[in-house]
Write a protein that holds these residues in place. Structure first.
Motif, PDB file in Angstrom:
ATOM      1  N   GLY A 171       0.818  -1.208   0.000  1.00 32.63           N
ATOM      2  CA  GLY A 171       0.000   0.000   0.000  1.00 32.63           C
ATOM      3  C   GLY A 171       0.850   1.255   0.000  1.00 32.63           C
ATOM      4  O   GLY A 171       2.084   1.209  -0.047  1.00 32.63           O
ATOM      5  N   ARG A 174       0.639   6.966   4.134  1.00 30.26           N
ATOM      6  CA  ARG A 174       0.062   8.296   4.273  1.00 30.26           C
ATOM      7  C   ARG A 174       0.328   8.805   5.688  1.00 30.26           C
ATOM      8  O   ARG A 174       0.050   8.109   6.653  1.00 30.26           O
ATOM      9  N   GLU A 185      -2.607   3.055   2.996  1.00 33.55           N
ATOM     10  CA  GLU A 185      -3.727   3.020   2.050  1.00 33.55           C
ATOM     11  C   GLU A 185      -3.497   1.815   1.133  1.00 33.55           C
ATOM     12  O   GLU A 185      -2.658   1.860   0.247  1.00 33.55           O
ATOM     13  N   ARG A 189      -8.302  -2.635  -2.873  1.00 29.87           N
ATOM     14  CA  ARG A 189      -9.402  -1.860  -2.299  1.00 29.87           C
ATOM     15  C   ARG A 189     -10.253  -2.665  -1.325  1.00 29.87           C
ATOM     16  O   ARG A 189     -11.035  -2.111  -0.572  1.00 29.87           O
ATOM     17  N   GLU A 193      -7.833   0.097   5.815  1.00 33.32           N
ATOM     18  CA  GLU A 193      -6.666   0.902   6.130  1.00 33.32           C
ATOM     19  C   GLU A 193      -6.037   0.394   7.425  1.00 33.32           C
ATOM     20  O   GLU A 193      -6.722  -0.106   8.317  1.00 33.32           O
TER      21      GLU A 193
END
Length: 774
Positions: A171, A174, A185, A189, A193
């Motif tokens: 991922g 962030r 992230e 999908r 998180e």
């Protein structure tokens, strides 16, 4: 010592049965425990030997004595011999055997005196709950079978998977303001998180692609994870290719045992029984950035008066079979990978660099072992004969395709100047000869340029281009095809098992779809019976240099079957060859290594040929490496799509010229002229009409206006959205469709809806199907 219960001699109960009430000997008790490992408790022993009353006290003392002597031990109120396993226990799945089957080791093994923990062949069940993977922990039951393989002493079936290994997640890191921890992230999908442990950030910055391992999962809030590896900015090629490796499950880290085996490989110093080909001026001709060179070529006119105008062609291939022995760690890893995977600036090799870039790379002016074929061709390009040889060679020069092409066109450099007359011109003359045979054979001649990406020093995209296809490319391709044919013919003649490269003819359904499409262009496809590549070539030649040329090439390609590896030969339709096998790239394809071993065995060229018994496994091996090839192609394509989407992310709002490359019910796929980038236009965003899909003409046609957008049409589009992680672009049409005066056919008795797209649909587009931005 531990004894394999599947091969242990079975004692007859009568052999150690006693008169009821009479105490058995220690040997009798040991024999009973041996026959019933994990099942023989004090109660079971007493019942079997008819021991009752006070005699049980004496039995208890005998069992204690046996335990003190180390002859039996007690586990969960059951007696077993040291080294034996109970019928049901827990294992960690720690490896795979040479056939790729899972191997487990007992979790609780405290019997160091009897050596390392035994390995158990894991026989998986049919349900998902009994299909474990590497690194899992499972509850198993020993089973009676003699098919444990060379690496396992026991076999067992999975009862239940107790713990699934949590693999590394990929991922984008962030960072948050203040004291709040950073988070991941996920690229996938479907994943949640994750809060990232800030104690060891591995120098990762905001926006970097990282892999993490889940360290704990809180009952409330986000799970916590720890960074395992940093791959750099998500804008770089390495990060993008890492996503493809992760999503497609491509092995890319060599186990320590494989690396160690590669490093310990010894270079061949002496000629031995090999033929000496070091005086033959073989050349390697490859892309300028090639790191490994596994094929070399040379040609000369045939001086046989019976073959006037003919040529002798030589193809030498790196002798990978010498270094990668059947059943070795290198061999098992190569089979697992199936092939090398090529990204714009990175290669995931099938074999470690010590093998692929050193010992088996045909380096300039260095001695290298090779498996070579000498082919004799008549003046008309027909092959007259061939022979295989195990040789020692020395590459006379390393050239790039462009370098060789320029030299033959009169533009030489310091290296090629001395090669033109004696080496390059005979090579090109031989190619002209072989080309006559190719033209007579008439393989399928599709003209579909391949896009390439040029990267900057920082790994981001500089530009996208379509490389020129030179005669130098075609020369090497034709030499390799002929060598591959020779390999298949020899193995077939010697009745030696091999993996063919097969390509089936198109299915009737695909041919009918092609016929329907060609009819919209007033082109007739002959009767489907006995179609050959020449039929398709005639169609392609008819549309050459017309606006429909690219379109027809695309549709003909889609009508073709997919090539694969199989021990059962059906020929190669596209190349129009009766028998064909891959021989020329054993560094990067496992199928070629199989063929090399077959030739070594069939021709008595060494002891490292195809092992006995492999014939029964070839169909499964062919299926596995065909799957690996498709997996690699998808990963390579996805990486290019993501890189282009990243490159174009700052061009949202710009207009481009392109062509409709695909049509489906939900919209159109557009390929841009300059870059070859692909994107999607949802049907709901096209004008104010309602557009229906006309399958026969591969077009979207407006209900009211008859306005038509057909596969292959040129269009002007505007970039609306770029989604780099999905590798997708979304466009909107700028130019109108063609006015054909036709409306799409509708099913009888049904009237299509007369609707207009909603404002939201016009603004955002329908993204429910196909590969387009989320």
């Amino acid at each position: 010592m531990s004894v394999n219960r599947t091969t242990r001699r079975k004692h007859s109960n009568r052999a150690h049965a006693k008169i009821p009430g009479e105490l058995p000997s220690k040997e009798d008790i040991l024999a009973f425990v041996a026959d019933n490992p994990g099942k023989a408790g004090k109660r079971e022993i007493a019942r079997h030997f008819g021991i009752v009353g006070g005699a049980r006290i004496h039995l208890k003392k005998m069992l204690k004595d046996l335990a003190e002597e180390g002859l039996v031990e007690k586990r969960s109120k059951r007696m077993i011999r040291p080294g034996d396993l109970p019928p049901v226990f827990v294992v960690n799945l720690i490896a795979r055997d040479e056939d790729g089957e899972l191997l487990g080791e007992p979790v609780d093994w405290h019997d160091e005196e009897n050596g390392a923990p035994p390995r158990i062949l894991i026989l998986t069940g049919k349900t998902k709950a009994t299909q474990p993977g590497m690194g899992d922990r499972a509850l198993i039951r020993l089973t009676e079978t003699s098919e444990t393989g060379p690496e396992a002493k026991y076999a067992a079936r999975v009862i239940k998977i107790l713990e699934k290994k949590q693999g590394a997640l990929l991922g984008i890191l962030r960072k948050r303001d203040g004291n709040r921890p950073p988070y991941l992230e996920p690229i996938d999908r479907k994943q949640r998180e994750l809060d990232v442990d800030p104690q060891d950030m591995k120098e990762a910055e905001d926006g970097d692609l990282v892999s993490v391992q889940v360290t704990r999962s809180g009952r409330y809030g986000h799970p916590r994870a720890q960074i395992v590896e940093r791959f750099g900015s998500i804008m770089s090629e390495k990060a993008v290719s890492e996503i493809a490796l992760h999503q497609h499950g491509i092995p890319h880290v060599f186990p320590a045992a494989v690396e160690a085996e590669a490093e310990s490989a010894k270079r061949i110093e002496s000629l031995g029984k090999r033929e000496d080909w070091r005086d033959i001026p073989l050349l390697t001709i490859d892309p300028p950035d090639a790191k490994d060179h596994d094929d070399a070529v040379y040609a000369e006119p045939d001086d046989d008066p019976q073959n006037e105008g003919g040529f002798i062609a030589y193809v030498a291939i790196a002798d990978v079979a010498h270094y990668v022995q059947p059943g070795s760690a290198l061999d098992r890893e190569a089979l697992l990978r199936g092939n090398s995977v090529y990204f714009p600036d990175r290669v995931i090799p099938m074999l470690p660099e010590r093998i692929s870039n050193d010992l088996c790379s045909l380096r300039e002016k260095e001695d290298r072992p090779a498996l070579a074929v000498r082919m004799v061709f008549a003046a008309n390009g027909r092959k007259l004969s061939h022979t295989f040889h195990r040789v020692m060679m020395r590459s006379g020069a390393k050239l790039s395709y462009i370098q060789a092409q320029k030299a033959i066109e009169g533009i030489t450099d310091d290296k090629t100047e001395t090669l033109v007359e004696g080496v390059l011109k005979p090579l090109w003359a031989a190619y002209e000869c072989l080309k006559k045979g190719r033209d007579a054979r008439e393989p399928l001649e599709l003209d579909l340029p391949e896009r390439k990406i040029k990267l900057k020093a920082d790994g981001t995209v500089d530009h996208v281009y379509v490389p020129e296809r030179l005669d130098a490319h075609k020369l090497i391709e034709e030499f390799m095809i002929q060598a591959n044919v020779c390999a298949a013919e020899t193995l077939e003649q010697k009745k030696t098992a091999l993996l063919y490269r097969i390509h089936d003819a198109s299915t009737p359904e695909k041919l009918q779809s092609l016929k329907d499409f060609l009819s919209t262009l007033n082109i007739k496809l002959p009767s489907t019976g006995g179609l050959r590549p020449s039929v398709f070539n005639a169609i392609l030649k008819k549309v050459a240099d017309t606006p429909e040329a690219n379109l027809v090439n695309e549709v003909v390609l889609r009508s073709q079957a997919q090539a694969e590896y199989n021990p059962h030969n059906i020929g190669h339709f596209g190349l129009n060859l009766r028998r064909y096998a891959h021989f020329t790239s054993p560094i990067r394809r496992y199928a070629d290594l199989i063929v090399h071993r077959g030739l070594i065995k069939a021709l008595g060229l060494g002891k490292d040929g195809l092992p006995d018994g492999v014939e029964a496994k070839l169909e499964a091996i062919g299926a596995d490496i065909s799957m690996a090839e498709r997996r690699a192609m998808l990963a390579e394509r996805d990486t290019i799509d993501r890189l282009i989407a990243l490159w174009m992310a700052d061009q949202v709002g710009a207009s481009f010229k392109g062509r409709i490359a695909g049509v489906v019910k939900s919209g159109m796929f557009i390929r841009l002229d300059d870059s070859g980038a692909d994107g999607f236009i949802p049907a709901s965003t096209i004008g104010l009409d309602y557009y229906r899909y006309d399958e026969g003409s591969h077009a979207l046609v407006g209900d009211k206006t008859g306005e038509t957008y057909q596969l292959g049409d040129r269009v002007d589009v505007r970039l609306v959205e770029a989604a780099p992680f999905a590798g997708a672009l979304r466009f909107e049409l700028v130019s109108p469709g063609r006015k054909t005066g036709k409306t799409p056919s509708r099913p009888s008795g049904r009237k299509g809806p007369e609707r207009k797209p909603t404002r939201r649909a016009k603004r955002e587009g329908n993204t429910s199907r196909g590969k387009r931005p989320r």
